[in-house]
Enzyme design. Sequence first.
Site, PDB file in Angstrom:
ATOM      1  N   ASP A 120       0.847  -1.184   0.000  1.00 26.70           N
ATOM      2  CA  ASP A 120       0.000   0.000   0.000  1.00 26.70           C
ATOM      3  C   ASP A 120       0.889   1.242   0.000  1.00 26.70           C
ATOM      4  O   ASP A 120       1.801   1.361   0.827  1.00 26.70           O
ATOM      5  CB  ASP A 120      -0.906   0.001   1.232  1.00 26.70           C
ATOM      6  CG  ASP A 120      -2.024   1.034   1.126  1.00 26.70           C
ATOM      7  OD1 ASP A 120      -2.357   1.442  -0.003  1.00 26.70           O
ATOM      8  OD2 ASP A 120      -2.566   1.422   2.174  1.00 26.70           O
ATOM      9  N   HIS A 127      -3.680  13.826   1.355  1.00 27.34           N
ATOM     10  CA  HIS A 127      -3.853  12.846   2.435  1.00 27.34           C
ATOM     11  C   HIS A 127      -2.629  12.822   3.344  1.00 27.34           C
ATOM     12  O   HIS A 127      -2.751  12.854   4.579  1.00 27.34           O
ATOM     13  CB  HIS A 127      -4.117  11.460   1.849  1.00 27.34           C
ATOM     14  CG  HIS A 127      -4.176  10.374   2.881  1.00 27.34           C
ATOM     15  ND1 HIS A 127      -5.206  10.266   3.787  1.00 27.34           N
ATOM     16  CD2 HIS A 127      -3.314   9.358   3.158  1.00 27.34           C
ATOM     17  CE1 HIS A 127      -4.983   9.217   4.580  1.00 27.34           C
ATOM     18  NE2 HIS A 127      -3.842   8.654   4.228  1.00 27.34           N
ATOM     19  N   GLU A 193     -10.445   3.669   3.934  1.00 28.64           N
ATOM     20  CA  GLU A 193      -9.580   4.468   3.065  1.00 28.64           C
ATOM     21  C   GLU A 193      -9.960   4.129   1.630  1.00 28.64           C
ATOM     22  O   GLU A 193      -9.889   2.966   1.218  1.00 28.64           O
ATOM     23  CB  GLU A 193      -8.093   4.164   3.308  1.00 28.64           C
ATOM     24  CG  GLU A 193      -7.604   4.684   4.656  1.00 28.64           C
ATOM     25  CD  GLU A 193      -6.089   4.660   4.820  1.00 28.64           C
ATOM     26  OE1 GLU A 193      -5.424   3.883   4.098  1.00 28.64           O
ATOM     27  OE2 GLU A 193      -5.579   5.415   5.664  1.00 28.64           O
ATOM     28  N   GLU A 195      -9.290   3.833  -2.094  1.00 29.61           N
ATOM     29  CA  GLU A 195      -8.061   3.690  -2.871  1.00 29.61           C
ATOM     30  C   GLU A 195      -8.338   2.952  -4.179  1.00 29.61           C
ATOM     31  O   GLU A 195      -9.363   2.289  -4.327  1.00 29.61           O
ATOM     32  CB  GLU A 195      -7.021   2.884  -2.074  1.00 29.61           C
ATOM     33  CG  GLU A 195      -6.764   3.430  -0.679  1.00 29.61           C
ATOM     34  CD  GLU A 195      -5.515   2.882  -0.009  1.00 29.61           C
ATOM     35  OE1 GLU A 195      -4.664   2.287  -0.730  1.00 29.61           O
ATOM     36  OE2 GLU A 195      -5.394   3.040   1.213  1.00 29.61           O
ATOM     37  N   ASP A 227      -8.962   0.154   2.216  1.00 25.58           N
ATOM     38  CA  ASP A 227      -7.937  -0.195   3.203  1.00 25.58           C
ATOM     39  C   ASP A 227      -8.482   0.161   4.587  1.00 25.58           C
ATOM     40  O   ASP A 227      -8.205   1.229   5.130  1.00 25.58           O
ATOM     41  CB  ASP A 227      -6.652   0.584   2.879  1.00 25.58           C
ATOM     42  CG  ASP A 227      -5.574   0.397   3.925  1.00 25.58           C
ATOM     43  OD1 ASP A 227      -5.577  -0.625   4.621  1.00 25.58           O
ATOM     44  OD2 ASP A 227      -4.721   1.308   4.045  1.00 25.58           O
ATOM     45  N   ARG A 231      -7.586   3.603  13.514  1.00 23.75           N
ATOM     46  CA  ARG A 231      -6.691   4.747  13.716  1.00 23.75           C
ATOM     47  C   ARG A 231      -6.049   4.774  15.094  1.00 23.75           C
ATOM     48  O   ARG A 231      -4.925   5.259  15.240  1.00 23.75           O
ATOM     49  CB  ARG A 231      -7.460   6.057  13.506  1.00 23.75           C
ATOM     50  CG  ARG A 231      -8.069   6.200  12.144  1.00 23.75           C
ATOM     51  CD  ARG A 231      -7.021   6.139  11.049  1.00 23.75           C
ATOM     52  NE  ARG A 231      -7.635   6.314   9.739  1.00 23.75           N
ATOM     53  CZ  ARG A 231      -6.994   6.131   8.605  1.00 23.75           C
ATOM     54  NH1 ARG A 231      -5.714   5.740   8.608  1.00 23.75           N
ATOM     55  NH2 ARG A 231      -7.602   6.304   7.458  1.00 23.75           N
ATOM     56  N   GLN A 234      -3.365   2.146  15.012  1.00 22.68           N
ATOM     57  CA  GLN A 234      -2.323   2.641  14.090  1.00 22.68           C
ATOM     58  C   GLN A 234      -1.463   3.735  14.726  1.00 22.68           C
ATOM     59  O   GLN A 234      -0.228   3.696  14.645  1.00 22.68           O
ATOM     60  CB  GLN A 234      -3.009   3.177  12.828  1.00 22.68           C
ATOM     61  CG  GLN A 234      -2.058   3.745  11.781  1.00 22.68           C
ATOM     62  CD  GLN A 234      -2.799   4.435  10.636  1.00 22.68           C
ATOM     63  OE1 GLN A 234      -4.029   4.417  10.563  1.00 22.68           O
ATOM     64  NE2 GLN A 234      -2.053   5.050   9.733  1.00 22.68           N
ATOM     65  N   LYS A 247      -3.926  -2.022  10.264  1.00 19.50           N
ATOM     66  CA  LYS A 247      -4.296  -2.157   8.853  1.00 19.50           C
ATOM     67  C   LYS A 247      -4.545  -3.612   8.448  1.00 19.50           C
ATOM     68  O   LYS A 247      -5.316  -3.881   7.526  1.00 19.50           O
ATOM     69  CB  LYS A 247      -3.142  -1.641   7.974  1.00 19.50           C
ATOM     70  CG  LYS A 247      -2.781  -0.193   8.179  1.00 19.50           C
ATOM     71  CD  LYS A 247      -3.752   0.706   7.461  1.00 19.50           C
ATOM     72  CE  LYS A 247      -3.219   2.126   7.383  1.00 19.50           C
ATOM     73  NZ  LYS A 247      -4.094   2.962   6.562  1.00 19.50           N
ATOM     74  N   THR A 251      -8.615  -5.923   4.146  1.00 19.42           N
ATOM     75  CA  THR A 251      -8.600  -4.985   3.020  1.00 19.42           C
ATOM     76  C   THR A 251      -9.593  -5.543   2.001  1.00 19.42           C
ATOM     77  O   THR A 251      -9.514  -6.724   1.667  1.00 19.42           O
ATOM     78  CB  THR A 251      -7.198  -4.917   2.382  1.00 19.42           C
ATOM     79  OG1 THR A 251      -6.239  -4.580   3.382  1.00 19.42           O
ATOM     80  CG2 THR A 251      -7.149  -3.895   1.258  1.00 19.42           C
ATOM     81  N   GLU A 352      -9.826  12.167   8.016  1.00 19.57           N
ATOM     82  CA  GLU A 352      -9.706  13.511   7.451  1.00 19.57           C
ATOM     83  C   GLU A 352     -11.043  14.235   7.406  1.00 19.57           C
ATOM     84  O   GLU A 352     -11.115  15.445   7.652  1.00 19.57           O
ATOM     85  CB  GLU A 352      -9.130  13.423   6.039  1.00 19.57           C
ATOM     86  CG  GLU A 352      -7.720  12.880   6.000  1.00 19.57           C
ATOM     87  CD  GLU A 352      -7.369  12.425   4.595  1.00 19.57           C
ATOM     88  OE1 GLU A 352      -6.886  13.247   3.818  1.00 19.57           O
ATOM     89  OE2 GLU A 352      -7.625  11.249   4.269  1.00 19.57           O
TER      90      GLU A 352
HETATM   91 MN    MN Z   1      -4.047   2.915   2.831  1.00 22.04          MN
END
Ligand code: MN
Length: 407
Positions: A120, A127, A193, A195, A227, A231, A234, A247, A251, A352
């Site tokens: 990834d 971002h 996320e 992606e 993904d 948080r 993480q 993570k 996925t 975000e």
């Molecule tokens: Mn990611």
Amino acid sequence: MTGHSSWVPGAAGSGHDVDHLPYGVFAHHDDDPRVGVRIGDFVLDLAPVGASDMVPETDTFAAPTLEPLMAAGRSAWSSVRDWLTALLYDPSERTAVEPHLLPLSEVRLLLPFPVADYVDFYCSLEHATNVGLMFRPDSEPLLPNWRYLPVGYHGRAGTVVSSGTPIRRPCGQRKAPSDAAPTYGPSRRLDFEAELGFVVGTPSRLGVAVPVADFSDHVFGVTLLNDWSARDIQAWEYVPLGPFLGKSFATSISPWVTPLAALSTAWAPLPGQSPEPLPYLQVAEPAGLDIDVAVRCNGSVVSRPPYRSMYWSPAQMLAHLTVNGASLRTGDLFASGTISGAELGQRGSLLELSWGGRDPIRLDDGSTRTFLEDGDEVTLSATAPGARGGRLRLGQVTGRILPADDP
Ligand code: MN
């Protein structure tokens, strides 16, 4: 060029006309899973049609995965696509082909290929800046390497799951900045996320870098990818070696892989790179992709991230991934990193959108979110320009959050 549509009912204007033809793996009743291509709201069962047309790649269509077709290489991908385009465009083929069209509602779509290695990246300037501001508020948001190389990490291939697979809220060590020590329990900051994932077909040799110009020889196609990210786990674990358990729990990827050839008119200029990349990362323009992504939470659109805003291109990711001589295998998957544009409504994660939980967002039902709640369903969709006018609709990827197991 418009007005050149498939004879398949409903294909015209659907985003799934002859200019798209994404591949997937489906199961129909108790039959063995096999390869199909989407046209309109149907799946074309490739194995019987290929057998009657004596297509050399027919063996790869009977496999329960796209892997053999992906391994067959670019010239095979091209000849299969030409054959399919002719079959689904030429009305004289209808009588022979129509019995092998299965309504989407009658099939189950499976993980399209077993993921070999999963990487990834972190290619969105917006971002990376937003996350830097939140995770390291007292320093420069972009670390010194960010504009010199596409930053990435190796993820967990074995937990890449197909769209629709429920996502169990992970447990782990959580520590808020104000806490003296971590506690163990369900993540309180579960996130998505948005992606794109790039799927490697043709392998490369150990010790030999893949230059940016060889991107289309190796990459079979594109998926949407979520993904999922915890948080709180993480933020506590990621220093100094990067993302790990925050993570690796899951996925999700879309069941349909859009062939790279279908995106021939979707290439767009990159936003501009400064400083100039090192020679092995220099690309001929246009190297970006004009793909519009939408993120829905329980049906409410919460973001519309624009892929064309990404700083690093897919070919640069692949060149960087192999520049040390690391080889590619069929089934390798590399993802773009969260796609976030410059505007608030273009941010590709709740981290975000809610600015670290400070600013809740409102869903259409009046409820608010900072992070995901149990039962929430997140769906990514995307469109791209098609070669015959109109827009392709990339395969959606969806997943619903299940409560954590009792810790
Ligand atoms: Mn990611």
